[in-house]
Design a protein around this motif. Structure first.
Motif, PDB file in Angstrom:
ATOM      1  N   THR A  95     -36.566  39.564 -21.862  1.00 29.45           N
ATOM      2  CA  THR A  95     -37.107  40.029 -20.572  1.00 29.45           C
ATOM      3  C   THR A  95     -38.443  40.728 -20.765  1.00 29.45           C
ATOM      4  OG1 THR A  95     -34.870  40.314 -19.724  1.00 29.45           O
ATOM      5  CG2 THR A  95     -36.610  41.401 -18.504  1.00 29.45           C
ATOM      6  N   GLU A  96     -38.521  41.602 -21.772  1.00 29.73           N
ATOM      7  CA  GLU A  96     -39.785  42.325 -22.024  1.00 29.73           C
ATOM      8  C   GLU A  96     -40.911  41.353 -22.364  1.00 29.73           C
ATOM      9  OE1 GLU A  96     -37.973  46.551 -23.696  1.00 29.73           O
ATOM     10  OE2 GLU A  96     -38.271  44.899 -25.076  1.00 29.73           O
ATOM     11  N   ASN A  97     -40.598  40.299 -23.111  1.00 29.22           N
ATOM     12  CA  ASN A  97     -41.596  39.282 -23.433  1.00 29.22           C
ATOM     13  C   ASN A  97     -42.153  38.635 -22.161  1.00 29.22           C
ATOM     14  OD1 ASN A  97     -42.327  38.170 -26.300  1.00 29.22           O
ATOM     15  ND2 ASN A  97     -40.221  38.919 -26.504  1.00 29.22           N
ATOM     16  N   LEU A  98     -41.282  38.467 -21.171  1.00 37.72           N
ATOM     17  CA  LEU A  98     -41.700  37.819 -19.920  1.00 37.72           C
ATOM     18  C   LEU A  98     -42.441  38.773 -18.985  1.00 37.72           C
ATOM     19  CD1 LEU A  98     -38.462  35.786 -19.238  1.00 37.72           C
ATOM     20  CD2 LEU A  98     -40.688  34.815 -19.679  1.00 37.72           C
ATOM     21  N   VAL A  99     -42.195  40.064 -19.150  1.00 37.23           N
ATOM     22  CA  VAL A  99     -42.752  41.054 -18.218  1.00 37.23           C
ATOM     23  C   VAL A  99     -44.141  41.532 -18.645  1.00 37.23           C
ATOM     24  CG1 VAL A  99     -42.438  43.491 -17.512  1.00 37.23           C
ATOM     25  CG2 VAL A  99     -40.562  41.845 -17.260  1.00 37.23           C
ATOM     26  N   ILE A 100     -44.384  41.651 -19.945  1.00 40.80           N
ATOM     27  CA  ILE A 100     -45.571  42.371 -20.424  1.00 40.80           C
ATOM     28  C   ILE A 100     -46.900  41.769 -19.931  1.00 40.80           C
ATOM     29  CG2 ILE A 100     -45.553  41.211 -22.702  1.00 40.80           C
ATOM     30  CD1 ILE A 100     -46.617  43.937 -23.826  1.00 40.80           C
ATOM     31  N   GLY A 101     -47.020  40.452 -19.967  1.00 43.49           N
ATOM     32  CA  GLY A 101     -48.271  39.831 -19.516  1.00 43.49           C
ATOM     33  C   GLY A 101     -48.489  40.033 -18.026  1.00 43.49           C
ATOM     34  N   GLN A 102     -47.401  39.933 -17.288  1.00 43.81           N
ATOM     35  CA  GLN A 102     -47.510  40.080 -15.822  1.00 43.81           C
ATOM     36  C   GLN A 102     -47.960  41.484 -15.427  1.00 43.81           C
ATOM     37  OE1 GLN A 102     -44.297  38.262 -13.357  1.00 43.81           O
ATOM     38  NE2 GLN A 102     -43.204  38.138 -15.298  1.00 43.81           N
ATOM     39  N   THR A 103     -47.421  42.510 -16.104  1.00 44.76           N
ATOM     40  CA  THR A 103     -47.785  43.882 -15.728  1.00 44.76           C
ATOM     41  C   THR A 103     -49.173  44.235 -16.259  1.00 44.76           C
ATOM     42  OG1 THR A 103     -46.569  44.709 -17.661  1.00 44.76           O
ATOM     43  CG2 THR A 103     -45.416  44.739 -15.562  1.00 44.76           C
ATOM     44  N   ARG A 116     -39.523  37.982 -11.282  1.00 39.31           N
ATOM     45  CA  ARG A 116     -40.166  36.680 -11.544  1.00 39.31           C
ATOM     46  C   ARG A 116     -39.717  36.124 -12.900  1.00 39.31           C
ATOM     47  NH1 ARG A 116     -42.384  32.315 -10.276  1.00 39.31           N
ATOM     48  NH2 ARG A 116     -44.310  31.569 -11.189  1.00 39.31           N
ATOM     49  N   GLY A 117     -39.683  37.010 -13.906  1.00 41.76           N
ATOM     50  CA  GLY A 117     -39.299  36.588 -15.256  1.00 41.76           C
ATOM     51  C   GLY A 117     -37.875  36.049 -15.298  1.00 41.76           C
ATOM     52  N   LEU A 118     -36.953  36.750 -14.631  1.00 40.74           N
ATOM     53  CA  LEU A 118     -35.546  36.336 -14.645  1.00 40.74           C
ATOM     54  C   LEU A 118     -35.350  35.025 -13.886  1.00 40.74           C
ATOM     55  CD1 LEU A 118     -33.772  39.797 -14.264  1.00 40.74           C
ATOM     56  CD2 LEU A 118     -33.831  38.336 -16.305  1.00 40.74           C
ATOM     57  N   LYS A 119     -36.118  34.848 -12.822  1.00 37.67           N
ATOM     58  CA  LYS A 119     -36.048  33.607 -12.051  1.00 37.67           C
ATOM     59  C   LYS A 119     -36.458  32.422 -12.945  1.00 37.67           C
ATOM     60  CE  LYS A 119     -37.066  34.069  -7.627  1.00 37.67           C
ATOM     61  NZ  LYS A 119     -37.925  34.286  -6.452  1.00 37.67           N
ATOM     62  N   LEU A 120     -37.518  32.639 -13.734  1.00 42.61           N
ATOM     63  CA  LEU A 120     -38.000  31.564 -14.613  1.00 42.61           C
ATOM     64  C   LEU A 120     -37.071  31.346 -15.802  1.00 42.61           C
ATOM     65  CD1 LEU A 120     -41.760  32.376 -14.265  1.00 42.61           C
ATOM     66  CD2 LEU A 120     -40.688  30.194 -13.671  1.00 42.61           C
ATOM     67  N   LEU A 121     -36.469  32.433 -16.292  1.00 40.49           N
ATOM     68  CA  LEU A 121     -35.474  32.283 -17.369  1.00 40.49           C
ATOM     69  C   LEU A 121     -34.318  31.419 -16.879  1.00 40.49           C
ATOM     70  CD1 LEU A 121     -34.543  35.482 -19.392  1.00 40.49           C
ATOM     71  CD2 LEU A 121     -35.583  33.357 -20.213  1.00 40.49           C
ATOM     72  N   ASP A 122     -33.912  31.667 -15.646  1.00 41.06           N
ATOM     73  CA  ASP A 122     -32.837  30.889 -15.036  1.00 41.06           C
ATOM     74  C   ASP A 122     -33.253  29.419 -14.951  1.00 41.06           C
ATOM     75  OD1 ASP A 122     -30.335  30.603 -13.879  1.00 41.06           O
ATOM     76  OD2 ASP A 122     -31.101  30.873 -11.837  1.00 41.06           O
ATOM     77  N   GLY A 125     -32.812  27.657 -17.992  1.00 39.01           N
ATOM     78  CA  GLY A 125     -31.416  27.660 -18.434  1.00 39.01           C
ATOM     79  C   GLY A 125     -31.036  28.765 -19.390  1.00 39.01           C
ATOM     80  N   LEU A 126     -31.759  29.902 -19.340  1.00 40.29           N
ATOM     81  CA  LEU A 126     -31.503  30.953 -20.341  1.00 40.29           C
ATOM     82  C   LEU A 126     -31.298  32.345 -19.743  1.00 40.29           C
ATOM     83  CD1 LEU A 126     -34.103  29.897 -23.063  1.00 40.29           C
ATOM     84  CD2 LEU A 126     -31.635  29.678 -23.216  1.00 40.29           C
ATOM     85  N   LYS A 127     -30.878  32.403 -18.502  1.00 44.01           N
ATOM     86  CA  LYS A 127     -30.730  33.723 -17.867  1.00 44.01           C
ATOM     87  C   LYS A 127     -29.748  34.610 -18.638  1.00 44.01           C
ATOM     88  CE  LYS A 127     -30.709  35.758 -13.286  1.00 44.01           C
ATOM     89  NZ  LYS A 127     -30.480  35.550 -11.854  1.00 44.01           N
ATOM     90  N   SER A 128     -28.752  33.990 -19.240  1.00 39.19           N
ATOM     91  CA  SER A 128     -27.727  34.776 -19.963  1.00 39.19           C
ATOM     92  C   SER A 128     -28.271  35.403 -21.248  1.00 39.19           C
ATOM     93  CB  SER A 128     -26.543  33.873 -20.317  1.00 39.19           C
ATOM     94  OG  SER A 128     -26.980  32.810 -21.144  1.00 39.19           O
ATOM     95  N   GLN A 129     -29.482  34.991 -21.661  1.00 37.58           N
ATOM     96  CA  GLN A 129     -30.050  35.518 -22.911  1.00 37.58           C
ATOM     97  C   GLN A 129     -31.082  36.626 -22.669  1.00 37.58           C
ATOM     98  OE1 GLN A 129     -28.715  34.084 -25.637  1.00 37.58           O
ATOM     99  NE2 GLN A 129     -27.672  32.546 -24.419  1.00 37.58           N
ATOM    100  N   ALA A 130     -31.171  37.097 -21.433  1.00 35.86           N
ATOM    101  CA  ALA A 130     -32.254  38.014 -21.037  1.00 35.86           C
ATOM    102  C   ALA A 130     -32.383  39.259 -21.921  1.00 35.86           C
ATOM    103  CB  ALA A 130     -32.073  38.430 -19.576  1.00 35.86           C
ATOM    104  N   ASP A 131     -31.259  39.787 -22.398  1.00 33.58           N
ATOM    105  CA  ASP A 131     -31.316  41.052 -23.146  1.00 33.58           C
ATOM    106  C   ASP A 131     -31.387  40.855 -24.657  1.00 33.58           C
ATOM    107  OD1 ASP A 131     -31.195  42.481 -20.772  1.00 33.58           O
ATOM    108  OD2 ASP A 131     -29.000  42.379 -20.728  1.00 33.58           O
ATOM    109  N   LYS A 132     -31.374  39.618 -25.096  1.00 30.12           N
ATOM    110  CA  LYS A 132     -31.441  39.370 -26.547  1.00 30.12           C
ATOM    111  C   LYS A 132     -32.884  39.458 -27.039  1.00 30.12           C
ATOM    112  CE  LYS A 132     -27.264  36.644 -27.098  1.00 30.12           C
ATOM    113  NZ  LYS A 132     -26.697  35.319 -27.375  1.00 30.12           N
TER     114      LYS A 132
END
Length: 242
Positions: A95-103, A116-122, A125-132
């Protein structure tokens, strides 16, 4: 969307690109292929200014890449880039990898960026991996995260530099499936790859390079039908015979 005009590049005395010209219109998917060392990756890295070039010019959506006055970080924030080796931050969660550029670059709030990041992870097909962390995912999963990260920046076009060449054969399709979906949605894409099945399926055009030259720039039907150059015919006969 992307205009490449008479681009040449040297590393010292060695000329790695010679007088390369092509155009990619909005919504086109162009596959760049050719033998190792033919200049494919160098060409794609010139498009968003990761590599400097000495002659010619490249214009992306009206912005001249080689112009010293061009704000390259701003341009790169609009041009999604997916590398061979994922280039995720290993010490940050997915999640942090997906957020840093946007912020940092787009100025979005953390909440908005996360959503936005979680929507794209979904979507990949990887929403379940968000915290890894990246090291806990397979190569194919990491590459799908890298694609989601690039998409989170709302790019006007996407560049892929051999996105599957570092992956185990079993993981290649999960990445190509995401790319096929993107292509079908109308994303402008320039893809350096040896995956000829992908080229056949979604490319509008195929560019074949050899020794720093663009030898062929043809529709996929022409390219896979009978390439005009003997060099492209040899290349295809080698990679399609298996």
């Amino acid at each position: 969307m992307i205009e490449i005009n008479n681009v040449s590049k040297w590393y010292g005395q060695f000329q790695v690109l010679t007088d390369c010209s092509t155009q990619i219109t909005k919504g086109d998917v162009v596959v760049v292929c050719g033998p190792s060392g033919s200049g494919k990756s160098t060409l794609i890295k010139c498009v968003n200014g990761l590599e400097a070039f000495q002659q010619g010019n490249i214009v992306v959506n009206g912005t001249s890449v080689g112009d010293p006055k061009t704000n390259l970080p701003k341009l790169r924030s609009r041009v999604g880039m997916v590398f061979q080796h994922f280039e995720l931050f290993p010490h940050m969660s997915i999640t942090e990898n997906l957020v840093i550029g946007q912020t940092k670059v787009l100025g979005r709030s953390k909440e908005e960026a996360q959503e936005r990041g979680l929507k794209l992870l979904d979507r990949v097909g990887l929403k379940s991996q968000a915290d890894k962390f990246p090291g806990q995912l397979s190569g194919g999963q990491q590459q799908r995260v890298a694609i989601a990260r690039a998409l989170a920046m709302d790019p006007i076009c996407m560049l892929f530099d051999e996105p599957t060449s570092a992956l185990d054969p079993e993981m290649i399709n999960e990445v190509l499936d995401v790319m096929v979906e993107l292509a079908n949605e109308g994303m402008t894409m320039m893809v350096v790859t040896h995956e000829m099945g992908f080229a056949r399926k979604v490319a509008d055009r195929v560019i074949f390079m050899d020794h720093g030259h663009i030898v062929e720039d043809a529709t996929k039907e022409e390219f896979f039908g009978t390439p005009r150059s003997e060099r492209a015919q040899q290349f295809l006969s080698k990679i399609l015979s298996h």
